[in-house]
Design an enzyme around this catalytic site. Structure first.
Site, PDB file in Angstrom:
ATOM      1  N   HIS A 110      -2.074  -2.990  -0.852  1.00 46.49           N
ATOM      2  CA  HIS A 110      -1.364  -1.880   0.204  1.00 46.49           C
ATOM      3  C   HIS A 110      -0.438  -3.060   1.108  1.00 46.49           C
ATOM      4  O   HIS A 110      -0.949  -4.140   1.430  1.00 46.49           O
ATOM      5  CB  HIS A 110      -2.370  -1.162   1.008  1.00 46.49           C
ATOM      6  CG  HIS A 110      -2.991  -0.348   0.369  1.00 46.49           C
ATOM      7  ND1 HIS A 110      -4.405  -0.654   0.052  1.00 46.49           N
ATOM      8  CD2 HIS A 110      -2.978   1.183   0.353  1.00 46.49           C
ATOM      9  CE1 HIS A 110      -4.993   0.726  -0.221  1.00 46.49           C
ATOM     10  NE2 HIS A 110      -4.171   1.648  -0.359  1.00 46.49           N
ATOM     11  N   ASP A 113      -2.576  -4.551   3.875  1.00 42.63           N
ATOM     12  CA  ASP A 113      -3.465  -5.428   3.614  1.00 42.63           C
ATOM     13  C   ASP A 113      -3.110  -6.953   3.517  1.00 42.63           C
ATOM     14  O   ASP A 113      -3.862  -7.738   3.986  1.00 42.63           O
ATOM     15  CB  ASP A 113      -4.167  -5.287   1.790  1.00 42.63           C
ATOM     16  CG  ASP A 113      -4.545  -3.677   1.625  1.00 42.63           C
ATOM     17  OD1 ASP A 113      -4.797  -3.043   2.603  1.00 42.63           O
ATOM     18  OD2 ASP A 113      -4.498  -3.555   0.381  1.00 42.63           O
ATOM     19  N   ASP A 348     -11.198  -0.755  -7.961  1.00 40.86           N
ATOM     20  CA  ASP A 348     -10.885  -0.188  -6.668  1.00 40.86           C
ATOM     21  C   ASP A 348     -12.216  -0.026  -6.186  1.00 40.86           C
ATOM     22  O   ASP A 348     -13.027   1.203  -6.100  1.00 40.86           O
ATOM     23  CB  ASP A 348     -10.133   1.035  -6.908  1.00 40.86           C
ATOM     24  CG  ASP A 348      -9.772   1.651  -5.498  1.00 40.86           C
ATOM     25  OD1 ASP A 348     -10.421   1.032  -4.439  1.00 40.86           O
ATOM     26  OD2 ASP A 348      -9.179   2.508  -5.421  1.00 40.86           O
TER      27      ASP A 348
HETATM   28  C1  XUL Z   1      -8.289   6.038  -2.153  1.00 41.95           C
HETATM   29  C2  XUL Z   1      -7.966   5.057  -3.207  1.00 41.95           C
HETATM   30  C3  XUL Z   1      -7.013   3.906  -2.642  1.00 41.95           C
HETATM   31  C4  XUL Z   1      -5.776   4.012  -3.859  1.00 41.95           C
HETATM   32  C5  XUL Z   1      -4.592   3.221  -3.134  1.00 41.95           C
HETATM   33  O1  XUL Z   1      -9.513   6.896  -2.526  1.00 41.95           O
HETATM   34  O2  XUL Z   1      -8.200   5.125  -4.232  1.00 41.95           O
HETATM   35  O3  XUL Z   1      -7.745   2.966  -2.586  1.00 41.95           O
HETATM   36  O4  XUL Z   1      -6.144   3.154  -5.108  1.00 41.95           O
HETATM   37  O5  XUL Z   1      -4.150   3.587  -1.958  1.00 41.95           O
HETATM   38 CO    CO Z   2      -7.814   4.228  -5.816  1.00 42.86          CO
END
Ligand code: XUL
Ligand code: CO
Length: 447
Positions: A110, A113, A348
């Site tokens: 992001h 970040d 993630d």
């Molecule tokens: C939130 C999520 C985020 C997105 C990017 O649940 O998954 O981290 O991947 O904003």
């Molecule tokens: Co995500």
């Protein structure tokens, strides 16, 4: 102008860890790969190219282990500097040391970040330009690539009621500026995709929400993002990441099928694809495989944020997904369609709050990487055996015969088709769906 070099070349943030290499299933070294053999050919493509794995910046380098009940538990070296620019620079150095030691090709971020905390939008814009310049230098030196960038439109208090669907046009303009700048930075860094996660694009109560208006705004602003992508010549895909709730009670991007409806309404099919996340799939009452199959069937497949939730409470706990069977079932849906194109598997996922040692970051990712590699090998066996394919072909074989063709013929109306049943009576009979046989077949093929 050459990109800035790193001032941390002589500093190690992970001194206890050597580069992680493939040692095979017989290895008992927890800091090695047992299944991820990146050059191995699977279904005609190198494992590395199938999986296109990425490390995410936010869970791994930004989060300090805080939760709503208590303060951070991690004490990362790169969080210590009181000078915030210095801290962001150290975080970047730590991140690239981690990427290089882990040996995966991609990363994701992001805007917030990679930048120091930015008190206002002008600071963020300036900090982003500087961060992108530094990242370009790191990418050049390390060979690592950007899978996707995304703008954080949910953390700042101004976004409490959403970014692109905020009731205040001033806030929307601010969100659009952030998206424009982050898409430009992603393009500059050669990013393979750009992600929009709805974040707070939804509502908590209809009592204060004009749903029709907010959805229409979302459609309009998505179209502007697509238009800008073409204007700057960004070749990657624009991806929306479906999620049913959390943080908002209701979200406009609930699941893949809901996003398809949005794209249809605003004439964006083919322009926007999805970034599917297993934990979001289960939160919406679907399986990971269901979301993949839906995206493939609607030509919307983009990328994957790999993780899983907690089976007991269903929350978005973003754990490393070690469930080889669950991932295999998703790959069995994905691979026959050609697999990932610009997308990849982005971790993630975060280590648990009690896993506070920096080396735990490696254990988390290595477990996740090997689970993906095992699932890929399992999916290869299942697909090559052809059992599921021929079972389905047989199950639907009636559709290539006379009646099937007649039922699907454009010119046929309901009366005409119903006449067939009146004239011939019911000739169809039940055939076993053989679910248990097929489930056992899948299990027998897990690597
Ligand atoms: C939130 C999520 C985020 C997105 C990017 O649940 O998954 O981290 O991947 O904003
Ligand atoms: Co995500």
């Amino acid at each position: 102008m050459p990109h800035p070099s790193s001032s941390y070349d002589d500093v190690s943030f992970f001194p206890e860890v050597d580069p992680i290499i493939f040692k095979g299933p017989g290895s008992d070294d927890p800091l090695s790969y047992q299944y991820y053999d990146k050059g191995r050919t699977v279904l005609g493509r190198r494992m590395e190219d199938h999986l296109r794995m990425a490390v995410c910046y936010w869970h791994t380098f930004c989060w300090d282990g805080f939760d709503i009940f208590g303060a951070g538990t991690f004490s990362r070296a790169w969080h210590q500097p009181t000078d915030l620019v210095e801290a962001a620079d150290q975080k970047m150095a730590a991140a690239f040391e981690f990427f290089e030691k882990l040996g995966l090709p991609y990363y994701c971020f992001h805007d917030v970040d990679i930048t120091p905390p930015s008190p206002n939008p002008d600071d963020l814009a300036r900090n982003l330009v500087r961060a992108a310049d530094h990242l370009a230098g790191y990418q050049e030196r390390s060979g690592k690539k950007l899978l996707w960038g995304t703008a954080n439109l949910f953390s700042h208090p101004r976004y409490a009621a959403g970014g692109l669907t905020n009731p205040d046009p001033e806030v929307v303009a601010c969100a659009l500026r952030q998206v424009r700048d982050c898409l430009n930075a992603t393009h500059q860094l050669g990013g393979a995709n750009y992600v929009l996660w709805g974040g707070r694009e939804g509502y908590d109560t209809l009592l204060n929400t004009d749903l029709r208006r907010e959805r229409e705004h979302l459609g309009r602003f998505l179209s502007l993002v697509v238009e800008h992508k073409h204007k700057i010549g960004f070749k990657g895909k624009i991806l929306i990441e479906p999620k049913p709730h959390e943080p908002m009670y209701h979200q406009y991007d609930f699941d893949t099928a809901t996003i398809y409806g949005l794209l249809k309404q605003f004439d964006l099919c083919g322009e926007v694809h999805v970034n599917i996340e297993p934990n979001h799939a289960t939160l919406s009452g679907h399986s990971f495989a269901h979301e993949i199959a839906t995206a493939v069937s609607l030509d919307m497949m983009g990328s994957i944020d790999i993780n899983c939730g907690n089976a007991q409470n269903g929350w978005d706990t973003d754990q490393f997904n070690l469930d080889v069977r669950d991932i295999t079932l998703a790959l069995v849906e994905l691979l026959p369609s050609g697999g990932l194109d610009t997308g990849g598997f982005n971790f993630d996922a975060k280590v648990r709050r009690q896993s506070s040692h920096p080396t735990d970051l490696f254990y988390g990712h290595i477990g996740g990487v090997d689970a993906l590699a095992r699932a890929l090998l399992s999916a290869e066996k299942i697909i090559e055996a052809g059992v599921l394919e021929s079972f389905k072909a047989d199950r639907y074989s009636g559709w290539s015969q006379d009646l099937g063709a007649k039922l699907l013929h454009e010119a046929a109306d309901l009366d005409h088709l119903a006449d067939h049943a009146s004239a011939n009576g019911v000739n169809g009979s039940h055939h076993s769906g053989r679910q248990e046989y097929l489930e056992a077949f899948v299990n027998r093929n897990l690597v």
